[in-house]
Design a protein around this motif. Sequence first.
Motif, PDB file in Angstrom:
ATOM      1  N   LEU A 135      -5.705  21.520   0.566  1.00 36.66           N
ATOM      2  CA  LEU A 135      -5.450  21.559  -0.731  1.00 36.66           C
ATOM      3  C   LEU A 135      -4.535  20.382  -1.128  1.00 36.66           C
ATOM      4  CD1 LEU A 135      -5.662  22.817  -3.474  1.00 36.66           C
ATOM      5  CD2 LEU A 135      -3.665  24.440  -2.908  1.00 36.66           C
ATOM      6  N   SER A 136      -3.628  20.367  -0.414  1.00 37.10           N
ATOM      7  CA  SER A 136      -2.731  19.073  -0.693  1.00 37.10           C
ATOM      8  C   SER A 136      -3.529  17.686  -0.435  1.00 37.10           C
ATOM      9  CB  SER A 136      -1.539  19.121   0.133  1.00 37.10           C
ATOM     10  OG  SER A 136      -1.753  18.993   1.648  1.00 37.10           O
ATOM     11  N   ALA A 137      -4.463  17.625   0.316  1.00 38.59           N
ATOM     12  CA  ALA A 137      -5.118  16.413   0.475  1.00 38.59           C
ATOM     13  C   ALA A 137      -6.015  16.009  -0.617  1.00 38.59           C
ATOM     14  CB  ALA A 137      -5.840  16.597   1.814  1.00 38.59           C
ATOM     15  N   ALA A 138      -6.780  17.315  -1.159  1.00 40.09           N
ATOM     16  CA  ALA A 138      -7.471  17.207  -2.412  1.00 40.09           C
ATOM     17  C   ALA A 138      -6.908  16.721  -3.527  1.00 40.09           C
ATOM     18  CB  ALA A 138      -8.347  18.595  -2.793  1.00 40.09           C
ATOM     19  N   ILE A 139      -5.835  17.263  -3.836  1.00 36.21           N
ATOM     20  CA  ILE A 139      -4.853  16.875  -4.924  1.00 36.21           C
ATOM     21  C   ILE A 139      -4.250  15.475  -4.883  1.00 36.21           C
ATOM     22  CG2 ILE A 139      -2.485  17.278  -6.141  1.00 36.21           C
ATOM     23  CD1 ILE A 139      -2.848  20.182  -5.253  1.00 36.21           C
ATOM     24  N   ALA A 140      -4.070  15.086  -3.721  1.00 41.77           N
ATOM     25  CA  ALA A 140      -3.600  13.545  -3.511  1.00 41.77           C
ATOM     26  C   ALA A 140      -4.742  12.665  -3.544  1.00 41.77           C
ATOM     27  CB  ALA A 140      -3.031  13.308  -2.240  1.00 41.77           C
ATOM     28  N   GLY A 141      -5.990  13.221  -3.441  1.00 42.07           N
ATOM     29  CA  GLY A 141      -7.076  12.155  -3.581  1.00 42.07           C
ATOM     30  C   GLY A 141      -7.513  12.417  -4.958  1.00 42.07           C
ATOM     31  N   ARG A 142      -7.592  13.355  -5.718  1.00 47.88           N
ATOM     32  CA  ARG A 142      -7.742  13.480  -6.930  1.00 47.88           C
ATOM     33  C   ARG A 142      -6.830  12.688  -7.929  1.00 47.88           C
ATOM     34  NH1 ARG A 142     -10.672  17.271 -10.054  1.00 47.88           N
ATOM     35  NH2 ARG A 142     -11.819  17.687  -8.268  1.00 47.88           N
ATOM     36  N   ALA A 143      -5.523  12.425  -7.406  1.00 47.50           N
ATOM     37  CA  ALA A 143      -4.504  11.824  -8.197  1.00 47.50           C
ATOM     38  C   ALA A 143      -4.762  10.249  -8.183  1.00 47.50           C
ATOM     39  CB  ALA A 143      -3.109  12.222  -7.517  1.00 47.50           C
ATOM     40  N   GLY A 144      -5.548   9.873  -7.212  1.00 48.84           N
ATOM     41  CA  GLY A 144      -5.685   8.505  -7.025  1.00 48.84           C
ATOM     42  C   GLY A 144      -5.407   7.643  -5.888  1.00 48.84           C
ATOM     43  N   LEU A 199     -10.588  10.784   2.534  1.00 45.99           N
ATOM     44  CA  LEU A 199      -9.952   9.688   2.577  1.00 45.99           C
ATOM     45  C   LEU A 199      -9.369   9.181   3.998  1.00 45.99           C
ATOM     46  CD1 LEU A 199      -7.535  10.468  -0.405  1.00 45.99           C
ATOM     47  CD2 LEU A 199      -9.489   8.763  -0.313  1.00 45.99           C
ATOM     48  N   PRO A 200      -8.917   7.896   4.326  1.00 45.81           N
ATOM     49  CA  PRO A 200      -8.611   7.807   5.682  1.00 45.81           C
ATOM     50  C   PRO A 200      -7.018   8.297   6.073  1.00 45.81           C
ATOM     51  CG  PRO A 200      -8.459   5.590   4.275  1.00 45.81           C
ATOM     52  CD  PRO A 200      -9.096   6.813   3.358  1.00 45.81           C
ATOM     53  N   SER A 231       0.890  -1.268   0.256  1.00 46.36           N
ATOM     54  CA  SER A 231       0.046   0.082   0.217  1.00 46.36           C
ATOM     55  C   SER A 231       0.768   1.281   0.026  1.00 46.36           C
ATOM     56  CB  SER A 231      -0.990   0.039   1.273  1.00 46.36           C
ATOM     57  OG  SER A 231      -1.758  -0.921   1.129  1.00 46.36           O
ATOM     58  N   PHE A 232       0.296   2.373  -0.456  1.00 49.38           N
ATOM     59  CA  PHE A 232       0.908   3.693  -0.468  1.00 49.38           C
ATOM     60  C   PHE A 232       0.089   4.789   0.114  1.00 49.38           C
ATOM     61  CE2 PHE A 232       2.177   0.934  -3.961  1.00 49.38           C
ATOM     62  CZ  PHE A 232       3.564   1.379  -3.872  1.00 49.38           C
ATOM     63  N   LEU A 233       0.985   5.606   0.944  1.00 51.01           N
ATOM     64  CA  LEU A 233       0.257   6.678   1.499  1.00 51.01           C
ATOM     65  C   LEU A 233       0.691   7.885   1.138  1.00 51.01           C
ATOM     66  CD1 LEU A 233      -0.283   5.641   5.329  1.00 51.01           C
ATOM     67  CD2 LEU A 233      -1.997   5.461   3.384  1.00 51.01           C
ATOM     68  N   MET A 234       0.124   8.976   0.814  1.00 52.47           N
ATOM     69  CA  MET A 234       0.848  10.187   0.169  1.00 52.47           C
ATOM     70  C   MET A 234       0.655  11.276   1.176  1.00 52.47           C
ATOM     71  SD  MET A 234       2.377  11.531  -2.178  1.00 52.47           S
ATOM     72  CE  MET A 234       2.972  13.126  -2.574  1.00 52.47           C
ATOM     73  N   GLU A 235       1.529  12.263   1.444  1.00 51.27           N
ATOM     74  CA  GLU A 235       1.919  13.099   2.339  1.00 51.27           C
ATOM     75  C   GLU A 235       0.591  14.271   1.862  1.00 51.27           C
ATOM     76  OE1 GLU A 235       2.465  17.283   2.704  1.00 51.27           O
ATOM     77  OE2 GLU A 235       4.080  16.466   1.452  1.00 51.27           O
ATOM     78  N   HIS A 244       6.674  14.776   0.094  1.00 56.54           N
ATOM     79  CA  HIS A 244       6.933  15.378  -1.356  1.00 56.54           C
ATOM     80  C   HIS A 244       6.009  16.376  -1.999  1.00 56.54           C
ATOM     81  CE1 HIS A 244       8.932  11.303  -0.643  1.00 56.54           C
ATOM     82  NE2 HIS A 244       9.778  11.842  -1.601  1.00 56.54           N
ATOM     83  N   SER A 245       4.729  16.543  -1.460  1.00 59.83           N
ATOM     84  CA  SER A 245       3.838  17.485  -1.967  1.00 59.83           C
ATOM     85  C   SER A 245       4.174  18.939  -1.442  1.00 59.83           C
ATOM     86  CB  SER A 245       2.334  17.240  -1.565  1.00 59.83           C
ATOM     87  OG  SER A 245       1.838  16.132  -2.281  1.00 59.83           O
TER      88      SER A 245
END
Length: 308
Positions: free
Chosen positions: A41-50, A91-92, A32-36, A249-250
């Motif tokens: 805004l950064s949360a919305a971008i990560a969610g939109r990225a998938g 997202l969780p 699994s992968f979790l994005m910072e 990284h974001s």
Amino acid sequence: MPPPSPNVLAKASIDSHVELMRAEVCYNSELSFLMEAHDGLSAAIAGRAGFKGLWASGLSIASSLGYRDANEASWSQLVDSVERIVDSSQLPVLVDGDCGFGNFNNARLLARKLRQRGAAGLALEDSCFPKMNSFVGDRHPLADTREFAGRLRAVKDTVGDDLVLVARIEALIAGHGMDEAISRAHAYADAGADAILVHSRRTAADEIHAFTCAWQNRLPVVIVPTKYYRTPISAYRKDRISTVIWANHSLRAAVSAMRQVCGRILAEETTANIEPNITPLDELFDLLEYNELATAEARYLQPDDLDH
């Protein structure tokens, strides 16, 4: 009927978020992968990225607030930031709780407040308060193993299975060696941790490989390959790593982009040359779902209502 607002949806889905995080970190047979994320805004971008889950980074949140990653930002500021991350992404979210901002009492208070704000998990590291970022300097004193295990037990007694609890081991960062790291991992597993995050500052993943071989997957292992980023993902799958966290990284991408744009605008005294290379306003409006506001206005701001 229109969908519930993001705030209502976040509160109603806390339990499902915890189960999703538990599936990602503890039960998923696939890596699994979790994005910072450090703000809405950064949360919305990560969610939109998938991405399917997020890491609320202590370093990134502190930096976005203009603080250093040395417990200069307070626990309440962290909790407020996490609420925006949860609401904006749906997202969780696994929260970087540093060392818990003190002793067992501070750690259990933090866990309870994060649960109330919709977090799905909490990672606590066995450093001393105030902590210093793992990659800054060479002096990283560790908490006593039994005392830190007490912090973990206090969190478990407070929130039970309502948060995924990840115990982060800093022994390798602090130069204490593999035996100490494994000893601490066993103590933290006995204290109720759901997973172990083992951290390394080396540019190769040799310490991570050695740890997984010795640990034998007693609990799922989470890693943060910030320094050993050249290691192929296949190596983590071979070592049966549970979760990889892309931890900062974001924020770093944003710093690089903002620095470049600010420098060019100052030097060129115009934005004409940078407009083709930055996000159009329409995309920003789409990302933050301005269309939902227009739909809501049409529903709730009826002419008859405005006459009264």
